[in-house]
Write an enzyme that holds these catalytic residues in place. Structure first.
Site, PDB file in Angstrom:
ATOM      1  N   GLY A  40       0.815  -1.215   0.000  1.00  9.11           N
ATOM      2  CA  GLY A  40       0.000   0.000   0.000  1.00  9.11           C
ATOM      3  C   GLY A  40       0.845   1.258   0.000  1.00  9.11           C
ATOM      4  O   GLY A  40       0.352   2.344  -0.308  1.00  9.11           O
ATOM      5  N   GLY A 183       4.492  25.194   6.543  1.00  8.18           N
ATOM      6  CA  GLY A 183       4.160  24.797   5.171  1.00  8.18           C
ATOM      7  C   GLY A 183       2.657  24.770   4.959  1.00  8.18           C
ATOM      8  O   GLY A 183       1.960  23.960   5.578  1.00  8.18           O
ATOM      9  N   ALA A 272       5.617  20.345   7.100  1.00  9.25           N
ATOM     10  CA  ALA A 272       5.026  19.791   5.871  1.00  9.25           C
ATOM     11  C   ALA A 272       5.524  20.643   4.716  1.00  9.25           C
ATOM     12  O   ALA A 272       4.784  21.430   4.131  1.00  9.25           O
ATOM     13  CB  ALA A 272       3.505  19.822   5.969  1.00  9.25           C
ATOM     14  N   VAL A 273       6.833  20.497   4.418  1.00 11.61           N
ATOM     15  CA  VAL A 273       7.449  21.372   3.419  1.00 11.61           C
ATOM     16  C   VAL A 273       7.716  20.656   2.093  1.00 11.61           C
ATOM     17  O   VAL A 273       8.402  21.183   1.233  1.00 11.61           O
ATOM     18  CB  VAL A 273       8.759  22.003   3.957  1.00 11.61           C
ATOM     19  CG1 VAL A 273       8.466  22.947   5.102  1.00 11.61           C
ATOM     20  CG2 VAL A 273       9.769  20.938   4.368  1.00 11.61           C
ATOM     21  N   HIS A 449     -30.710  15.620 -11.509  1.00  9.68           N
ATOM     22  CA  HIS A 449     -31.156  16.556 -10.494  1.00  9.68           C
ATOM     23  C   HIS A 449     -31.694  15.775  -9.297  1.00  9.68           C
ATOM     24  O   HIS A 449     -32.415  14.810  -9.491  1.00  9.68           O
ATOM     25  CB  HIS A 449     -32.278  17.442 -11.036  1.00  9.68           C
ATOM     26  CG  HIS A 449     -32.833  18.378 -10.005  1.00  9.68           C
ATOM     27  ND1 HIS A 449     -32.108  19.448  -9.527  1.00  9.68           N
ATOM     28  CD2 HIS A 449     -34.011  18.373  -9.336  1.00  9.68           C
ATOM     29  CE1 HIS A 449     -32.832  20.078  -8.611  1.00  9.68           C
ATOM     30  NE2 HIS A 449     -33.984  19.447  -8.475  1.00  9.68           N
TER      31      HIS A 449
HETATM   32  C1  LIG Z   1      -0.273  12.895   4.178  1.00  8.32           C
HETATM   33  C2  LIG Z   1      -0.338  12.564   2.707  1.00  8.32           C
HETATM   34  C3  LIG Z   1      -1.534  12.670   2.036  1.00  8.32           C
HETATM   35  C4  LIG Z   1      -1.614  12.362   0.688  1.00  8.32           C
HETATM   36  N1  LIG Z   1      -2.825  12.476   0.075  1.00  8.32           N
HETATM   37  C5  LIG Z   1      -2.923  12.172  -1.238  1.00  8.32           C
HETATM   38  C6  LIG Z   1      -4.178  12.235  -1.888  1.00  8.32           C
HETATM   39  O1  LIG Z   1      -5.204  12.569  -1.286  1.00  8.32           O
HETATM   40  N2  LIG Z   1      -4.244  11.897  -3.192  1.00  8.32           N
HETATM   41  C7  LIG Z   1      -3.117  11.518  -3.900  1.00  8.32           C
HETATM   42  O2  LIG Z   1      -3.217  11.229  -5.094  1.00  8.32           O
HETATM   43  N3  LIG Z   1      -1.914  11.468  -3.300  1.00  8.32           N
HETATM   44  C8  LIG Z   1      -1.789  11.763  -1.991  1.00  8.32           C
HETATM   45  N4  LIG Z   1      -0.579  11.661  -1.378  1.00  8.32           N
HETATM   46  C9  LIG Z   1       0.597  11.282  -2.199  1.00  8.32           C
HETATM   47  C10 LIG Z   1       0.606   9.762  -2.456  1.00  8.32           C
HETATM   48  O3  LIG Z   1       0.634   9.079  -1.231  1.00  8.32           O
HETATM   49  C11 LIG Z   1       1.796   9.382  -3.316  1.00  8.32           C
HETATM   50  O4  LIG Z   1       1.784  10.150  -4.507  1.00  8.32           O
HETATM   51  C12 LIG Z   1       1.766   7.919  -3.690  1.00  8.32           C
HETATM   52  O5  LIG Z   1       1.740   7.094  -2.548  1.00  8.32           O
HETATM   53  C13 LIG Z   1       2.980   7.552  -4.558  1.00  8.32           C
HETATM   54  O6  LIG Z   1       2.914   6.212  -4.887  1.00  8.32           O
HETATM   55  P1  LIG Z   1       4.230   5.376  -5.251  1.00  8.32           P
HETATM   56  O7  LIG Z   1       3.767   3.992  -5.549  1.00  8.32           O
HETATM   57  O8  LIG Z   1       5.014   6.104  -6.258  1.00  8.32           O
HETATM   58  O9  LIG Z   1       5.138   5.372  -3.926  1.00  8.32           O
HETATM   59  P2  LIG Z   1       4.841   5.095  -2.398  1.00  8.32           P
HETATM   60  O10 LIG Z   1       3.398   5.071  -2.100  1.00  8.32           O
HETATM   61  O11 LIG Z   1       5.697   6.040  -1.643  1.00  8.32           O
HETATM   62  O12 LIG Z   1       5.348   3.608  -2.190  1.00  8.32           O
HETATM   63  C14 LIG Z   1       6.692   3.252  -2.310  1.00  8.32           C
HETATM   64  C15 LIG Z   1       6.946   2.017  -1.475  1.00  8.32           C
HETATM   65  O13 LIG Z   1       8.221   1.474  -1.833  1.00  8.32           O
HETATM   66  C16 LIG Z   1       8.875   1.025  -0.664  1.00  8.32           C
HETATM   67  N5  LIG Z   1      10.318   0.961  -0.961  1.00  8.32           N
HETATM   68  C17 LIG Z   1      11.120   1.976  -1.340  1.00  8.32           C
HETATM   69  N6  LIG Z   1      12.358   1.506  -1.564  1.00  8.32           N
HETATM   70  C18 LIG Z   1      12.331   0.183  -1.325  1.00  8.32           C
HETATM   71  C19 LIG Z   1      13.313  -0.854  -1.367  1.00  8.32           C
HETATM   72  N7  LIG Z   1      14.563  -0.603  -1.735  1.00  8.32           N
HETATM   73  N8  LIG Z   1      12.949  -2.110  -1.048  1.00  8.32           N
HETATM   74  C20 LIG Z   1      11.674  -2.372  -0.678  1.00  8.32           C
HETATM   75  N9  LIG Z   1      10.710  -1.436  -0.602  1.00  8.32           N
HETATM   76  C21 LIG Z   1      11.039  -0.175  -0.932  1.00  8.32           C
HETATM   77  C22 LIG Z   1       8.507   2.081   0.355  1.00  8.32           C
HETATM   78  O14 LIG Z   1       8.741   1.611   1.662  1.00  8.32           O
HETATM   79  C23 LIG Z   1       7.016   2.286   0.019  1.00  8.32           C
HETATM   80  O15 LIG Z   1       6.227   1.359   0.712  1.00  8.32           O
HETATM   81  C24 LIG Z   1      -0.462  11.933  -0.018  1.00  8.32           C
HETATM   82  C25 LIG Z   1       0.765  11.805   0.654  1.00  8.32           C
HETATM   83  C26 LIG Z   1       0.819  12.121   1.997  1.00  8.32           C
HETATM   84  C27 LIG Z   1       2.143  11.973   2.709  1.00  8.32           C
END
Ligand SMILES: Cc1cc2nc3c(=O)[nH]c(=O)nc-3n(C[C@H](O)[C@H](O)[C@H](O)COP(=O)(O)OP(=O)(O)OC[C@H]3O[C@@H](n4cnc5c(N)ncnc54)[C@H](O)[C@@H]3O)c2cc1C
Length: 475
Positions: A40, A183, A272-273, A449
């Site tokens: 996730g 931020g 939150a920057v 509607h």
């Molecule tokens: C508070 C918050 C609220 C957000 N709200 C929204 C929203 O409402 N809508 C939206 O679209 N986006 C939102 N986002 C952004 C969104 O979470 C990300 O854009 C999204 O999760 C990116 O997906 P990803 O698959 O690229 O990476 P990630 O979800 O970051 O997943 C990457 C995974 O890879 C794993 N990993 C990394 N390197 C390795 C390794 N070498 N070996 C094994 N595992 C590894 C990490 O541990 C992680 O579990 C939010 C983010 C935050 C922090």
């Protein structure tokens, strides 16, 4: 050491990686997905979903408070609601567990194997996964990098003690009395507003001269109004300088807009920057990839990196850092590996701020369209004129839907909305832009509607000069 081979190796189980692995499995490819933190990724564990759960709970708490203190809707609560922050966080954790275990099940059903551990590459196609109990060397024909992003810390006030990031802010068992948020981007505002609704005294410190600087002032005005009404101080053009302990109290020290030094008391300081690509500790430097300014992995319009059969998707390749972008790229790459013809070429990617009220933006704002040399028409419909909004206690927050279209052919270039619940309109907005809809296409679509979608149809009628539920604009 154990050794394994597979056709597709996905690193990262976030909303980029896990859909890539599911789709690859569905297409009959032999796929392994590695993630250390639990499936996730950021999205399900510490991002989109937990933040929306806390935001929902905060709104519920605020509404109950309104019923207790007056007679909202003719419904009165005998007592003010009480908050048990620990239980709220456990409820949020329950949702996270349900969804992350659901992802595990989906991967299994699709035939993708999940290995829990940290992957470290020694060359572009080989990594060693440390599972905590053993090391497994995996070699793959194709590698999909979906390592995501991590929070940016301020070097002079790293996360520790009262200084927290968004991850910790979503895991609190006690509500801070005084919360300072450094931020005022979407993550800071979403969490700061939720904490205010739960009862914290919230102050923002923002280096830019405006909140949510990527949106125009017309769009952000309703949020500014909400913050003002709820006594949330927003200090713009101010820079955090550090944390000071004085007389048993914690203060954030900051430089104000005039260059003077100020301090503000805080129980917690939420930094939150921004977020940066997760590039550390997994051997990216051994893979021979091209980078963008050393900050993101460089890819082409099919998410191919500079190394043959190594692909990268999601946050690790840069803006926009959004879950739905990561998912779309993950599915596409799996299909490309299976031999389909695909490319990543969306007209626009919708973005939502789950603030109070919410913002949706798809495509160009009027200013952006003009800057591109477009001659435009716009139409704006105030949500206060919508029966559905009013019947849902919404619409009186200054919200509206605004459509921007090209003047000569009426092709819609951008749709922006601000208002409670408008996030749910993002799908229709994105569809309209992606299908190249003209104003007449939306006007000719019968909108149910009473629903929130009528506001979009009315904004389009306004752009065409003949709205029904507001006076027609003067010619
Ligand atoms: C508070 C918050 C609220 C957000 N709200 C929204 C929203 O409402 N809508 C939206 O679209 N986006 C939102 N986002 C952004 C969104 O979470 C990300 O854009 C999204 O999760 C990116 O997906 P990803 O698959 O690229 O990476 P990630 O979800 O970051 O997943 C990457 C995974 O890879 C794993 N990993 C990394 N390197 C390795 C390794 N070498 N070996 C094994 N595992 C590894 C990490 O541990 C992680 O579990 C939010 C983010 C935050 C922090």
């Amino acid at each position: 050491m154990k050794t394994r081979n597979c056709q597709v190796l996905v690193i990262g189980g976030g909303p980029g990686g896990y859909p890539a692995a599911i789709r690859a499995g569905q297409l009959g490819l032999d796929v392994i997905i590695v993630d250390k933190d639990g499936l996730g990724g950021t999205c399900l564990n510490r991002g989109c979903i937990p933040s929306k759960a806390v935001i929902h709970a905060a709104s519920k708490f605020e509404h109950m408070g309104e019923h207790a203190s007056g007679e909202a809707l003719g419904i009165t609560l005998a007592e003010a609601p009480k908050l048990d922050m620990g239980k709220l966080t456990s409820w949020k954790d329950g949702i996270v567990t349900k969804l992350t275990s659901g992802v595990g099940q989906l991967l299994k059903t699709a035939g993708a194997e999940h290995i829990s551990g940290w992957a470290k590459f020694s060359d572009a196609k080989t990594c060693v996964v440390d599972t905590g109990t053993e090391e497994i060397e995996i070699t793959a024909e194709h590698v999909i990098l979906a390592t995501g992003s991590v929070e940016v810390e301020l070097p002079f006030m790293p996360f520790s003690g009262p200084v927290i990031g968004s991850t910790e802010a979503l895991d609190q068992t006690e509500l801070p009395n005084k919360l300072v948020v450094v931020g005022a981007g979407y993550i800071g505002l979403e969490l700061g507003i939720a904490m205010r609704k739960l009862g914290s005294d919230v102050t923002f410190i923002e280096a830019a001269p405006a909140i949510l600087p990527i949106y125009d002032k017309e769009i952000t005005r309703p949020i500014t109004m909400w913050l003002k009404k709820h006594k949330v101080a927003v200090n713009l053009s101010c820079k955090a300088k550090g944390v000071v302990e004085d007389g048993g109290k914690t203060f954030l020290e900051y430089e104000d807009a005039k260059g003077g030094t100020q301090r503000i008391e805080a129980d917690k300081i939420l930094v939150a920057v921004g977020r940066k690509a997760c590039l550390d500790g997994w051997g990216v430097e051994t893979m021979g990839l091209d980078m963008v300014d050393g900050r993101f992995i460089k890819v082409d319009d099919q998410c191919r990196t500079g190394m043959r059969n190594v692909w990268a998707i999601g946050d690790v390749i840069g803006e926009p850092l959004l879950a739905h972008k990561a998912t779309a790229q993950g599915e596409m790459v799996a299909e490309l590996i299976a031999g389909h013809r695909r490319s990543f070429d969306p007209v626009s990617i919708a973005a939502v701020c789950f603030t109070e009220p919410e913002i949706v933006g798809v495509g160009l704002t009027p200013d952006e369209a003009k800057a591109k040399g477009e001659e435009i028409v716009t139409g704006k419909f105030p949500l206060a004129a919508s029966g559905r909004y009013l019947s849902m206690e919404a619409g009186l927050d200054g919200g509206f839907v605004r459509v921007t279209a090209r003047k000569d052919d009426h092709v819609i270039l951008g749709i922006h909305a601000v208002g409670t619940h408008v996030s749910e309109l993002s799908g229709e907005f994105a569809l309209a832009i992606e299908m190249g809809a003209r104003l007449e296409d939306i006007a000719g679509t019968i909108h149910v509607h009473p629903t929130l979608t009528e506001g979009f149809a009315e904004s389009v009628l306004t752009a065409l000069g003949h709205p029904i539920h507001i006076p027609a604009p003067k010619k």
